[in-house]
Structure formats: C-alpha cells, structure tokens
Design a protein around this motif. Structure first.
Motif, PDB file in Angstrom:
ATOM      1  N   UNK A 142      -4.324  11.798  -1.310  1.00  0.00           N
ATOM      2  CA  UNK A 142      -4.233  10.464  -2.572  1.00  0.00           C
ATOM      3  C   UNK A 142      -3.330   9.839  -3.200  1.00  0.00           C
ATOM      4  N   UNK A 143      -2.239  11.251  -3.673  1.00  0.00           N
ATOM      5  CA  UNK A 143      -1.084  11.006  -4.694  1.00  0.00           C
ATOM      6  C   UNK A 143      -0.269  11.050  -3.569  1.00  0.00           C
ATOM      7  N   UNK A 144       0.190  10.729  -2.501  1.00  0.00           N
ATOM      8  CA  UNK A 144       1.383  10.948  -1.369  1.00  0.00           C
ATOM      9  C   UNK A 144       1.201   9.589  -1.078  1.00  0.00           C
ATOM     10  N   UNK A 145       3.397   9.188  -1.354  1.00  0.00           N
ATOM     11  CA  UNK A 145       3.905   7.651  -0.986  1.00  0.00           C
ATOM     12  C   UNK A 145       3.525   8.122   0.875  1.00  0.00           C
ATOM     13  N   UNK A 146       3.194   6.824   1.197  1.00  0.00           N
ATOM     14  CA  UNK A 146       2.890   6.590   2.441  1.00  0.00           C
ATOM     15  C   UNK A 146       4.039   6.735   3.489  1.00  0.00           C
TER      16      UNK A 146
END
Length: 319
Positions: A142-146
């Motif tokens: 969820x906190x990882x850049x796409x």
C-alpha cells in the motif's frame, strides 16, 4: 435481470488506404456488425476471438468511449454514450496493458483519489479496501509507489481500484497477460470471489485457462459477429479443439503410442501428443509416466484462433 443489452449494434470506421503515389482511397471498415446479445446479472462471461475480431470495439462501446454507428445499447439501465457519468459509477474496467493508478504515488494514495472521484462513503470505502487488500494480498504494497510494483502486483492493484466503488459490472481485458503462475492464480481466485459475491463480469482474453476456471458462458466473436454462444465444452466440441501434451523423455524414443492421442511432432527426446481438449490429461500423464522414461512434461492449451479456425472448417465441410 439483464445488465448488458445489445440490440443490432454496429460500429464502422472510415480509413484511408493508399492507392497510388499521390492518391488515397477512403473505405469503410465494419468493426462490429449487427451484434445482439444480453448478459444477466451475476454472470461471468468470456468474450473471446482473434485479434481484430471486434472485442475491444465492443468493450469501448459498453464503457461509453465509442458511440455505436447503429443499434441500441444499454448497460445497468443506462445508455453508455449519453450517460457516461452515471455509467462510471456502475462499472469497473481493467485493461491488462494499461493502468488507472497514479504512477508516482503510493498505491494507498491512488485508492484515496478513487474514493474522492467516485464519492465513496468513508465506511463503505474502508470496508471495500480492507476486503480487496486481504483477498489480493496487497497489505505490504500500500505504501509502495506504483512505478516500483511488478506487473503482477500492479494488476492486483488495478483490480482493487476498479472495485472500490462496488460496480455492478466489471470489464476485464487480458487481466492475466504477462503474469507468472502465482500471480495468475491469485487474480483468478479473486475474480471468482468477486463474481460469487454478485458482480457481473465480462472477460476478454487469449488465455483459455482463464475462461475454463472463471466463466460459465463463452461468446466467440469474429468479424464483428457472434459465431458461438454457449459453454466451453460446447466450444471445444464445435471446433474439435485439441490440447497438447509435451513430453521430455530421458532419451530418443520411437513415437509414443497411446489410445486417444496422435503424435504431432518428434524432436530428439521431446515429443508432442495431441488429444481432445475436453478429455482429462491425468490418465495420459499417468500412462506416459508408467510406460516411458519420463523426465518432464507439460500441457499446452489450445489457441483460441485455432479453435475458431477448426470451427469454421467444420461448418464449411458440413455446408
């Protein structure tokens, strides 16, 4: 209740073709030709066909991106081309080659933007997000850049984004393309859950395993027309399609002789055996393992284009 209704729908395009050094000729291409079908609430339908058959054009009309040249079209009670805003709240769309997520933002922020865009009530948003995160194993992402996500992770992220607003209809265009075996399994498991919960699914794919594991109904489109509408066994029977057992033996061996199969090719210690697609591969695998010095084997599914070609060939022969 019919959620998708097409009544004699057509879509034409005007293209320019070069006919000389300086001249170009205009001609009309009919991408969808007098198409009529319905999809009931809760169905999971495979919408398949060769490249250029009209699948993408149909999906674009169903989502309101394209306007039909003729006929009548309704999705979830609205006209897609005239009521796009109302339609957007009732459908979800996932294209395997494109993403609706924000490339440089964490996955969580993309979902928050979707919440604001669709005006999803906070409690409903929290519940839907929690469900998608659990079923798609997104908790650590969820906190990882796409842009840092793998293709399989991004696809799972796109599926969650498409379902946060509780769409009644979900359109999927090649949702498992390029995914590894584990990612495909997770996506298919999630889609089964979504469909079981009541979401209507229209799936376009070139992977017959997707169809086999997810869809109770298959529609084949070619040259803008539906040429088959039924279940997958019926499609295999109509096209007399075959699966292929690829066998790697310990050493070169004469062609394998098993009832119900035919040897398509032999190359050194590798042999290709064709068998009817509706038959189980398990007895063949057991027979090969028992009688021959086996190193490895795999099963290849029939290619959709081959199934359709065989179906046409059979119709011509009967005619």
């Amino acid at each position: 209740m019919e959620l998708i209704e097409l009544d004699h729908v057509s879509r034409t395009f005007t293209v320019r073709a070069k006919t000389g050094r300086w001249r170009r000729e205009r001609r009309t291409v009919r991408a969808v030709d007098d198409l009529s079908f319905t999809v009931a609430a809760g169905e999971c339908v495979g919408y398949i066909g060769p490249n250029g058959a009209g699948k993408s054009t149909t999906i674009k009309m169903l989502t309101g991106i394209l306007v039909p040249s003729g006929g009548r079209l309704r999705v979830a009670g609205v006209d897609p081309a005239r009521e796009r805003t109302a339609l957007a709240r009732r459908i979800g769309v996932v294209f395997g080659q494109r993403t609706t997520l924000w490339w440089d933002l964490p996955l969580r922020d993309s979902y928050e933007l979707a919440r604001r865009l669709y005006r999803i009530p906070p409690a409903r948003y929290a519940a839907n997000l929690a469900r998608c995160v659990e079923l798609l194993h997104l908790g650590d992402l969820l906190d990882t850049p796409v842009r840092q996500l793998s293709l399989g992770q991004r696809m799972r992220g796109d599926l969650a984004a498409a379902l946060l607003h509780d769409p009644r209809v979900l359109y999927l265009d090649e949702p498992t393309i390029g995914l590894d075996v584990l990612s495909k399994a997770r996506v298919r498991e999630f889609l089964r859950e979504v469909n079981t919960a009541g979401t209507t699914v229209l799936l376009t794919t070139h992977d017959l395993t997707d169809i086999e594991q997810l869809c109770g109904r298959v529609m084949v489109i070619d040259h803008g027309r539906v040429v088959y509408d039924g279940d997958l066994p019926g499609l295999h029977a109509a096209g007399r399609s075959e699966r292929t057992l690829v066998v790697d033996l310990l050493r070169e061996h004469p062609p394998i002789d098993l009832p119900g199969t035919r040897v398509v090719k032999v190359a050194g210690a590798r042999q290709w055996l064709a068998f009817p697609a509706e038959d189980s591969a398990a007895p063949l695998v057991a027979a090969v393992a028992q009688r021959y010095p086996l190193v490895d084997l795999s099963v290849r599914e029939p290619v959709i284009e081959d199934v359709i070609a065989r179906m046409y060939a059979r119709e011509v022969a009967i005619g």
